[in-house]
Design a protein around this motif. Structure first.
Motif, PDB file in Angstrom:
ATOM      1  N   THR A  43       0.842  -1.204   0.000  1.00 33.37           N
ATOM      2  CA  THR A  43       0.000   0.000   0.000  1.00 33.37           C
ATOM      3  C   THR A  43       0.877   1.255   0.000  1.00 33.37           C
ATOM      4  OG1 THR A  43      -1.737  -1.155   1.206  1.00 33.37           O
ATOM      5  CG2 THR A  43      -1.765   1.254   1.315  1.00 33.37           C
ATOM      6  N   LEU A  44       1.920   1.212   0.832  1.00 35.05           N
ATOM      7  CA  LEU A  44       2.858   2.355   0.852  1.00 35.05           C
ATOM      8  C   LEU A  44       3.578   2.471  -0.486  1.00 35.05           C
ATOM      9  CD1 LEU A  44       4.515   2.060   4.382  1.00 35.05           C
ATOM     10  CD2 LEU A  44       2.778   3.712   3.644  1.00 35.05           C
ATOM     11  N   ALA A  45       3.954   1.326  -1.058  1.00 36.25           N
ATOM     12  CA  ALA A  45       4.689   1.341  -2.336  1.00 36.25           C
ATOM     13  C   ALA A  45       3.836   1.978  -3.432  1.00 36.25           C
ATOM     14  CB  ALA A  45       5.107  -0.081  -2.715  1.00 36.25           C
ATOM     15  N   SER A  46       2.506   1.841  -3.312  1.00 38.75           N
ATOM     16  CA  SER A  46       1.600   2.415  -4.323  1.00 38.75           C
ATOM     17  C   SER A  46       1.155   3.835  -3.965  1.00 38.75           C
ATOM     18  CB  SER A  46       0.342   1.541  -4.449  1.00 38.75           C
ATOM     19  OG  SER A  46       0.704   0.210  -4.611  1.00 38.75           O
TER      20      SER A  46
ATOM     21  N   ALA B 208      13.052  23.443   9.889  1.00 40.97           N
ATOM     22  CA  ALA B 208      13.914  23.115  11.041  1.00 40.97           C
ATOM     23  C   ALA B 208      15.149  22.320  10.619  1.00 40.97           C
ATOM     24  CB  ALA B 208      13.109  22.325  12.077  1.00 40.97           C
ATOM     25  N   GLY B 209      15.163  21.870   9.355  1.00 40.40           N
ATOM     26  CA  GLY B 209      16.361  21.198   8.848  1.00 40.40           C
ATOM     27  C   GLY B 209      16.165  19.776   8.355  1.00 40.40           C
ATOM     28  N   ALA B 210      14.944  19.280   8.408  1.00 39.76           N
ATOM     29  CA  ALA B 210      14.716  17.899   7.967  1.00 39.76           C
ATOM     30  C   ALA B 210      14.904  17.771   6.458  1.00 39.76           C
ATOM     31  CB  ALA B 210      13.297  17.465   8.336  1.00 39.76           C
ATOM     32  N   SER B 211      15.438  16.612   6.032  1.00 44.22           N
ATOM     33  CA  SER B 211      15.553  16.312   4.595  1.00 44.22           C
ATOM     34  C   SER B 211      14.325  15.540   4.112  1.00 44.22           C
ATOM     35  CB  SER B 211      16.792  15.450   4.342  1.00 44.22           C
ATOM     36  OG  SER B 211      17.967  16.191   4.594  1.00 44.22           O
ATOM     37  N   LEU B 212      13.832  14.653   4.972  1.00 41.15           N
ATOM     38  CA  LEU B 212      12.602  13.907   4.691  1.00 41.15           C
ATOM     39  C   LEU B 212      11.686  14.090   5.896  1.00 41.15           C
ATOM     40  CD1 LEU B 212      14.005  10.531   3.265  1.00 41.15           C
ATOM     41  CD2 LEU B 212      13.364  12.609   2.017  1.00 41.15           C
ATOM     42  N   VAL B 213      10.393  13.846   5.673  1.00 39.83           N
ATOM     43  CA  VAL B 213       9.403  14.055   6.727  1.00 39.83           C
ATOM     44  C   VAL B 213       8.495  12.834   6.812  1.00 39.83           C
ATOM     45  CG1 VAL B 213       7.479  15.504   7.484  1.00 39.83           C
ATOM     46  CG2 VAL B 213       9.442  16.546   6.344  1.00 39.83           C
ATOM     47  N   GLN B 214       8.355  12.276   8.028  1.00 38.37           N
ATOM     48  CA  GLN B 214       7.567  11.057   8.222  1.00 38.37           C
ATOM     49  C   GLN B 214       6.185  11.399   8.793  1.00 38.37           C
ATOM     50  OE1 GLN B 214       9.992   8.398  10.639  1.00 38.37           O
ATOM     51  NE2 GLN B 214      11.259   7.883   8.849  1.00 38.37           N
ATOM     52  N   ILE B 215       5.228  10.578   8.433  1.00 38.65           N
ATOM     53  CA  ILE B 215       3.860  10.748   8.940  1.00 38.65           C
ATOM     54  C   ILE B 215       3.442   9.433   9.605  1.00 38.65           C
ATOM     55  CG2 ILE B 215       1.462  11.275   8.364  1.00 38.65           C
ATOM     56  CD1 ILE B 215       2.414  12.847   5.962  1.00 38.65           C
ATOM     57  N   GLY B 216       3.029   9.514  10.878  1.00 39.61           N
ATOM     58  CA  GLY B 216       2.643   8.309  11.628  1.00 39.61           C
ATOM     59  C   GLY B 216       1.170   8.330  11.989  1.00 39.61           C
TER      60      GLY B 216
ATOM     61  N   PRO C  99      -3.343   6.049   3.353  1.00 37.66           N
ATOM     62  CA  PRO C  99      -2.284   6.565   2.464  1.00 37.66           C
ATOM     63  C   PRO C  99      -2.676   7.812   1.670  1.00 37.66           C
ATOM     64  CG  PRO C  99      -3.150   4.476   1.652  1.00 37.66           C
ATOM     65  CD  PRO C  99      -3.715   4.665   3.014  1.00 37.66           C
ATOM     66  N   ALA C 100      -3.973   8.126   1.617  1.00 38.43           N
ATOM     67  CA  ALA C 100      -4.372   9.377   0.939  1.00 38.43           C
ATOM     68  C   ALA C 100      -3.800  10.594   1.658  1.00 38.43           C
ATOM     69  CB  ALA C 100      -5.897   9.473   0.876  1.00 38.43           C
ATOM     70  N   VAL C 101      -3.375  10.395   2.918  1.00 42.43           N
ATOM     71  CA  VAL C 101      -2.800  11.527   3.665  1.00 42.43           C
ATOM     72  C   VAL C 101      -1.591  12.099   2.923  1.00 42.43           C
ATOM     73  CG1 VAL C 101      -1.205  10.139   5.096  1.00 42.43           C
ATOM     74  CG2 VAL C 101      -2.149  12.293   6.004  1.00 42.43           C
ATOM     75  N   PHE C 102      -0.858  11.242   2.211  1.00 43.22           N
ATOM     76  CA  PHE C 102       0.336  11.736   1.499  1.00 43.22           C
ATOM     77  C   PHE C 102      -0.058  12.696   0.381  1.00 43.22           C
ATOM     78  CE2 PHE C 102       3.220   9.360   3.895  1.00 43.22           C
ATOM     79  CZ  PHE C 102       2.865   8.037   3.960  1.00 43.22           C
TER      80      PHE C 102
END
Ligand SMILES: C=Cc1c(C(=O)O)[nH]c(=O)[nH]c1=O
Length: 309
Positions: free
Chosen positions: A32-35, A261-269, A277-280
């Motif tokens: 699901t994440l891969a898609s 703040a300096g992040a290169s990537l941002v995670q959502i939990g 996954p529509a949150v992305f």
């Protein structure tokens, strides 16, 4: 508006990914994440053997966030190694998270991951707050240094760590001093859940999760300022490493703040758990709109450029 970003030299379409633990335990969830629209993804932290985890209810969410004491339920590291072997790494950046219960377990998993010919990025979780009787490595700087020394020797490739939140400047300094001893430690993910919070329901006059008398790791809006502080603290202290931000991202605004703040990537939990996954897609749209309204045509135009007074 261009959302591309570079991570360890690899171009990604956007900075978003899941937080380890959410939507990433089974191949169905991982597919699901891969898609999804996320440009990267990480597996549930794994152990040598499969684990069922703590008794339920072990997750609960409220308007301001979530509390969990999952207890490290996972399919065992071989399952995720197999997934990484089959994965189309051109399509998406895959991280593999490990959280061994002992130093030896971590070393055994790393030896196997190193043998596997696949470019999944290793993230060593130093910060699981929910395994009863196991204090987290991230709060024991000597144990952290010992583990990183072993990982650095055994793995020989770039790797990263998932850190717990720190709340004292001297702890930012001490943790960064350990991390900076390891040049191959290429990225730092801040933060894991804020450990051992207690959510109480006023109607039932009860805690809301079963394990550990209701004590569990907090996520969501509750933790955003702490997450931003940890991202910026390590961004300032570890100039040769990239920071992945995690904590309190519910919209494009919080993703923008993590990047600032300096992040290169941002995670959502938590928001991924609640919305799917529509949150992305939603957060990417909101981030794009924020950048356009501010006249930023790329993420590097503002990333890490947090102003102080
Ligand atoms: C890997 C275990 C973790 C868990 C868990 O499985 O209970 N929950 C978290 O919030 N963070 C973790 O790192």
């Amino acid at each position: 508006t261009d959302l591309t970003c570079l991570f360890l030299g690899q171009p990604l379409a956007n900075p978003l990914m899941n937080a380890s633990g959410v939507c990433c335990r089974t191949t169905t969830e991982l597919d699901t994440l891969a898609s999804s629209a996320a440009a990267a993804m990480v597996t549930k932290s794994c152990t040598l053997e499969p684990r069922t985890g703590n008794p339920e209810p072990r997750y609960s969410s409220l308007p301001l966030g979530s509390i969990n004491s999952m207890g490290l339920p996972n399919e065992g590291y071989q399952y995720y190694l197999d997934y990484a072997e089959r994965f189309d790494h051109e399509r998406k950046l895959l991280f593999l998270s490990i959280s061994g219960l002992t130093l030896d377990d971590n070393v055994e998993m790393i030896a196997a991951i190193r043998e596997a010919v696949n470019p999944a990025l290793l993230e060593v979780n130093l910060s699981c707050p929910n395994v009863p009787g196991k204090p987290q490595t991230g709060y024991d700087f000597e144990a952290m240094d010992e583990l990183l020394d072993e990982v650095n020797d055994a793995y020989k490739r770039p790797f990263g760590v998932k850190l717990p939140p720190y709340f004292d400047i001297s702890h930012f300094d001490a943790a960064a001093e350990v991390l900076n001893r390891y040049p191959r430690l290429a990225f730092v993910t801040c933060i894991n859940s804020v450990g051992n919070g207690l959510v109480i329901d006023p109607d039932t006059e009860s805690v809301v999760i079963k394990p550990k008398d209701g004590f569990g790791g907090l996520g969501g809006a509750y933790v955003l300022p702490t997450a931003l502080a940890n991202v910026n603290a390590f961004y300032r202290r570890c100039p040769d490493k990239q920071i992945i931000g995690c904590g309190g991202v519910q919209s494009g605004t919080e993703a923008f703040l993590h990047l600032l703040a300096g992040a290169s990537l941002v995670q959502i939990g938590t928001a991924l758990y609640e919305e799917g996954p529509a949150v992305f897609d939603r957060v990417l749209g909101e981030l794009t709109a924020i950048m356009a309204s501010k006249g930023y045509t790329s993420i590097d135009a503002f990333r890490g450029k947090l102003k102080t007074l």
